[in-house]
Design a protein around this motif. Structure first.
Motif, short mmCIF file in Angstrom:
data_model
loop_
_atom_site.label_atom_id
_atom_site.label_comp_id
_atom_site.label_asym_id
_atom_site.label_seq_id
_atom_site.Cartn_x
_atom_site.Cartn_y
_atom_site.Cartn_z
N GLN A 92 -2.28 1.70 6.26
CA GLN A 92 -3.52 1.07 6.70
C GLN A 92 -3.27 -0.33 7.26
O GLN A 92 -3.82 -0.71 8.30
N VAL A 93 -2.41 -1.10 6.59
CA VAL A 93 -2.07 -2.43 7.08
C VAL A 93 -1.31 -2.34 8.39
O VAL A 93 -1.56 -3.10 9.34
N MET A 118 6.21 -2.25 17.81
CA MET A 118 6.92 -2.18 16.53
C MET A 118 7.04 -3.53 15.83
O MET A 118 6.76 -3.62 14.62
N PRO A 119 7.43 -4.62 16.50
CA PRO A 119 7.48 -5.91 15.78
C PRO A 119 6.13 -6.34 15.23
O PRO A 119 6.06 -6.95 14.16
N THR A 120 5.07 -6.04 15.95
CA THR A 120 3.74 -6.41 15.47
C THR A 120 3.35 -5.62 14.24
O THR A 120 2.81 -6.16 13.28
N LYS A 126 4.88 -6.84 6.63
CA LYS A 126 5.60 -7.88 5.88
C LYS A 126 4.66 -8.99 5.44
O LYS A 126 4.78 -9.52 4.33
N ARG A 127 3.72 -9.35 6.30
CA ARG A 127 2.75 -10.38 5.94
C ARG A 127 1.89 -9.92 4.77
O ARG A 127 1.54 -10.71 3.88
N TYR A 128 1.57 -8.64 4.76
CA TYR A 128 0.78 -8.09 3.65
C TYR A 128 1.54 -8.21 2.33
O TYR A 128 0.99 -8.64 1.31
N VAL A 133 0.83 -8.87 -2.13
CA VAL A 133 1.44 -8.01 -3.14
C VAL A 133 2.19 -8.82 -4.18
O VAL A 133 2.09 -8.54 -5.37
N ARG A 134 2.94 -9.82 -3.78
CA ARG A 134 3.72 -10.57 -4.75
C ARG A 134 2.80 -11.32 -5.71
O ARG A 134 1.82 -11.93 -5.31
N THR A 135 3.16 -11.26 -7.00
CA THR A 135 2.38 -11.95 -8.01
C THR A 135 2.77 -13.42 -8.12
O THR A 135 2.04 -14.21 -8.69
N VAL A 136 3.91 -13.78 -7.59
CA VAL A 136 4.38 -15.16 -7.59
C VAL A 136 4.78 -15.52 -6.16
O VAL A 136 5.46 -14.74 -5.49
#
Length: 285
Positions: A92-93, A118-120, A126-128, A133-136
């Motif tokens: 979805q992202v 593809m880069p977009t 990756k931005r998502y 996603v990361r908790t820290v």
């Protein structure tokens, strides 16, 4: 009979030949589908260029472009399977990145759309992971280095048939072992553990039950701070009398001997001090 059931006419020796033929045809089929998608994409972009944004025809062609290039998003999302994030969310992202690429693509520049998109798409995914996603929060440099450490770990695992050591990863990337350890620690920010979840294997209760206990003296902290604030408002002699009475546990008689005054005077000073403290205490007021 044989013509009706061709599989019955194939001998056991011919079986592998049939499988090899199917495997050889699969890449050609994928290439053919890819070529068809690129051709369709080129035609759709040609139509989209002639349509006014916001019109029904423009939305229809734009939707067809999105639908035709969804395999590109799925291909990009497959690179992130190891992140333990639902693949539907990643796709979805990535689709958002695809839509952004479609809106910005200029077919007159002579660049193939997959090369441009593809880069977009990957950048959006990756931005998502970086922002949601990361908790820290991990510094960008450490995150980029973690990607290299993760790739080197996979390559060395395939090469040696085992999980590589920190020293091997550091030698592969020409960095220090402390940087490798920092990247591994940063990678754990992708995974959150519930404080209430039971610990696997050791049979111990959840982490929340082992973090600490309620300090019974905690309730007195506010009262001690209040008393300290009120005491400084009393004259020095009355402060000393209260300290001797309630901190040194002296009797009124012992205090009178200590200060050289009568016990009755000590009693009056204590009563006056209590009255001042009560009047200054906003909580009781």
């Amino acid at each position: 009979m044989a013509s009706g059931t061709p599989s019955a006419a194939i001998s056991a020796a011919d079986g592998p030949l049939l499988v090899e033929s199917e495997d050889e045809d699969a890449p050609r089929a994928r290439q053919s589908r890819g070529a068809d998608t690129r051709a369709l994409t080129q035609v759709l972009f040609g139509e989209l260029k002639c349509l006014q944004p916001g019109t029904a025809d423009h939305s229809r062609v734009r939707g067809a472009l999105i639908e035709a290039n969804l395999p590109l998003v799925r291909y990009a999302a497959a690179r992130f399977r190891s992140r333990n994030e639902p693949m539907e969310d990643v796709i979805q992202v990535g689709t958002i990145g695809l839509i952004n690429a479609i809106d910005r693509f200029d077919p007159d520049r002579g660049v193939q759309f997959p090369t441009f998109a593809m880069p977009t798409v990957v950048g959006e995914i990756k931005r998502y992971f970086r922002d949601n996603v990361r908790t820290v929060h991990v510094p960008r440099r450490l995150h980029e280095l973690w990607v290299q450490v993760n790739g080197a770990t996979e390559d060395l695992t395939t090469l040696h048939g085992r999980i590589p050591t920190t020293a091997e990863i550091a030698e592969r990337l020409k960095i220090g072992e402390d940087e490798v350890l920092a990247c591994i620690e940063a990678g754990r920010s992708y995974h959150a553990t519930s404080l209430e979840a039971a610990q696997e294997g050791d049979g111990l209760p959840g982490l929340l039950d082992r973090l600490g206990y309620e300090d019974p003296a905690l309730a007195g902290v506010e009262h001690r701070d209040l008393v300290r604030h009120l005491l400084v408002q009393l004259p020095e002699r009355e402060q000393r009398i209260l300290m001797l009475r309630y901190y040194s546990n002296l009797t009124q008689s012992q205090i009178s001997q200590e200060l050289g005054v009568s016990q009755m005077h000590v009693s009056r000073l204590l009563a006056r001090s209590f009255a001042r403290l009560r009047s200054a205490n906003r909580i009781e007021a």
